[in-house]
Enzyme design. Sequence first.
Site, PDB file in Angstrom:
ATOM      1  N   ASP A   1       1.335 -15.332   7.240  1.00 41.87           N
ATOM      2  CA  ASP A   1       0.859 -16.704   7.026  1.00 41.87           C
ATOM      3  C   ASP A   1       0.926 -17.096   5.551  1.00 41.87           C
ATOM      4  OD1 ASP A   1       0.392 -17.116   9.693  1.00 41.87           O
ATOM      5  OD2 ASP A   1      -1.789 -16.925   9.582  1.00 41.87           O
TER       6      ASP A   1
ATOM      7  N   ARG B   1      12.790   4.803  12.946  1.00 41.08           N
ATOM      8  CA  ARG B   1      11.578   5.630  12.869  1.00 41.08           C
ATOM      9  C   ARG B   1      10.665   5.371  14.084  1.00 41.08           C
ATOM     10  NH1 ARG B   1       9.034   5.163   7.088  1.00 41.08           N
ATOM     11  NH2 ARG B   1       7.913   6.986   7.887  1.00 41.08           N
TER      12      ARG B   1
ATOM     13  N   LEU C   1      12.390   1.060   1.918  1.00 39.57           N
ATOM     14  CA  LEU C   1      13.207   2.192   1.484  1.00 39.57           C
ATOM     15  C   LEU C   1      13.831   2.882   2.687  1.00 39.57           C
ATOM     16  CD1 LEU C   1      10.361   3.147  -0.826  1.00 39.57           C
ATOM     17  CD2 LEU C   1      12.666   3.029  -1.752  1.00 39.57           C
ATOM     18  N   SER C   2      13.011   3.094   3.695  1.00 43.56           N
ATOM     19  CA  SER C   2      13.475   3.813   4.890  1.00 43.56           C
ATOM     20  C   SER C   2      14.010   2.815   5.919  1.00 43.56           C
ATOM     21  CB  SER C   2      12.323   4.619   5.493  1.00 43.56           C
ATOM     22  OG  SER C   2      11.288   3.754   5.926  1.00 43.56           O
TER      23      SER C   2
ATOM     24  N   ARG D   1       5.156  10.890  -2.682  1.00 43.07           N
ATOM     25  CA  ARG D   1       4.775  10.620  -1.296  1.00 43.07           C
ATOM     26  C   ARG D   1       5.958  10.892  -0.360  1.00 43.07           C
ATOM     27  NH1 ARG D   1       4.669   4.590   1.287  1.00 43.07           N
ATOM     28  NH2 ARG D   1       3.820   5.204   3.307  1.00 43.07           N
TER      29      ARG D   1
ATOM     30  N   ARG E   1       6.831   1.142  13.843  1.00 47.90           N
ATOM     31  CA  ARG E   1       7.429   0.584  12.618  1.00 47.90           C
ATOM     32  C   ARG E   1       8.559  -0.405  12.919  1.00 47.90           C
ATOM     33  NH1 ARG E   1       5.212   3.912   8.496  1.00 47.90           N
ATOM     34  NH2 ARG E   1       4.843   5.997   9.313  1.00 47.90           N
TER      35      ARG E   1
ATOM     36  N   HIS F   1       3.782  -4.102   9.465  1.00 49.02           N
ATOM     37  CA  HIS F   1       3.684  -3.946  10.915  1.00 49.02           C
ATOM     38  C   HIS F   1       2.375  -4.486  11.493  1.00 49.02           C
ATOM     39  CE1 HIS F   1       6.902  -1.323   9.704  1.00 49.02           C
ATOM     40  NE2 HIS F   1       6.060  -0.496   9.104  1.00 49.02           N
TER      41      HIS F   1
ATOM     42  N   PRO G   1       0.791  -1.230   0.000  1.00 47.40           N
ATOM     43  CA  PRO G   1       0.000   0.000   0.000  1.00 47.40           C
ATOM     44  C   PRO G   1       0.828   1.287   0.000  1.00 47.40           C
ATOM     45  CG  PRO G   1      -0.098  -1.086   2.141  1.00 47.40           C
ATOM     46  CD  PRO G   1       0.546  -2.054   1.187  1.00 47.40           C
TER      47      PRO G   1
HETATM   48  C1  DQA Z   1       8.050   1.339   4.076  1.00 48.44           C
HETATM   49  C2  DQA Z   1       8.087   1.588   5.591  1.00 48.44           C
HETATM   50  C3  DQA Z   1       6.726   1.386   6.207  1.00 48.44           C
HETATM   51  O1  DQA Z   1       6.752   1.638   7.594  1.00 48.44           O
HETATM   52  C4  DQA Z   1       5.719   2.331   5.572  1.00 48.44           C
HETATM   53  O2  DQA Z   1       4.428   2.096   6.082  1.00 48.44           O
HETATM   54  C5  DQA Z   1       5.717   2.271   4.095  1.00 48.44           C
HETATM   55  C6  DQA Z   1       7.008   2.199   3.395  1.00 48.44           C
HETATM   56  C7  DQA Z   1       9.415   1.669   3.426  1.00 48.44           C
HETATM   57  O3  DQA Z   1       9.621   1.229   2.285  1.00 48.44           O
HETATM   58  O4  DQA Z   1      10.243   2.353   4.014  1.00 48.44           O
HETATM   59  O5  DQA Z   1       4.684   2.350   3.439  1.00 48.44           O
HETATM   60  O6  DQA Z   1       7.775  -0.028   3.854  1.00 48.44           O
END
Ligand code: DQA
Length: 149
Positions: free
Chosen positions: A87, A107, A101-102, A18, A111, A80, A10
Site C-alpha cells: 500500500d 525456493r 538476491l536469491s 547470513r 516465498r 511475502h 529485514p
Molecule cells: C530475499 C528473499 C526473501 O525470501 C528472504 O526472506 C530474504 C532475502 C532475497 O534477497 O533473496 O530476506 O529477499
Amino acid sequence: MHKALILNGPNLNLLGTRQPEVYGSTTLKMVEELCFNHGKKIGIDVSTLQSNHEGELIDAIHAAKGVQNGIILNAGAYTHTSIALMDAISSVDLPVVEVHLSNIHAREQFRHKSYISKVALGQICGFGTRSYVLALDALVGYLDGEVGA
Ligand code: DQA
C-alpha cells in the site's frame, strides 16, 4: 541526474554472514558500494537505507516521494507478508523495482508469493548482488523512456 533509493529490509544488514550458501558472502556495505559506483556510471544518484522494521521501511517509501525518481526494494521476508508495504508503494506514485538476491521462485512455496510484485515495475531475482545492478539498469531505462523498459 536521476535519483534512486536502494531500500533493504529485514535481516539484510547481516549479508555476508547470513546463510552465505543462499545469499553469498558479499556484505550489505559492499552491495551499497557496488550500487553507488554503478549509479555513477549510468547516471543515477544512489542513496541507501536498511531497516529491520516494517514501519521504518514504510516511512522511507513515503519520504522518497518528491525526492527520489524511483526505488530499488529488497523487502526481505516482508515481500511475502506485507500488505502495508504494498500500500505504501501504491501511495507514492514512484516506480519500484523489486529485487532479491536469491531466486525466490525456486525456493519454498511461501516465498513464491510477493505482495511487492503487484505494485512494482518488475522483479529481478536470483542473480545475487548483480540483481541490484540489473535493477538500477532497468530503472534508468524506464526513467529514460526506453522502449520495453
Ligand atoms: C530475499 C528473499 C526473501 O525470501 C528472504 O526472506 C530474504 C532475502 C532475497 O534477497 O533473496 O530476506 O529477499
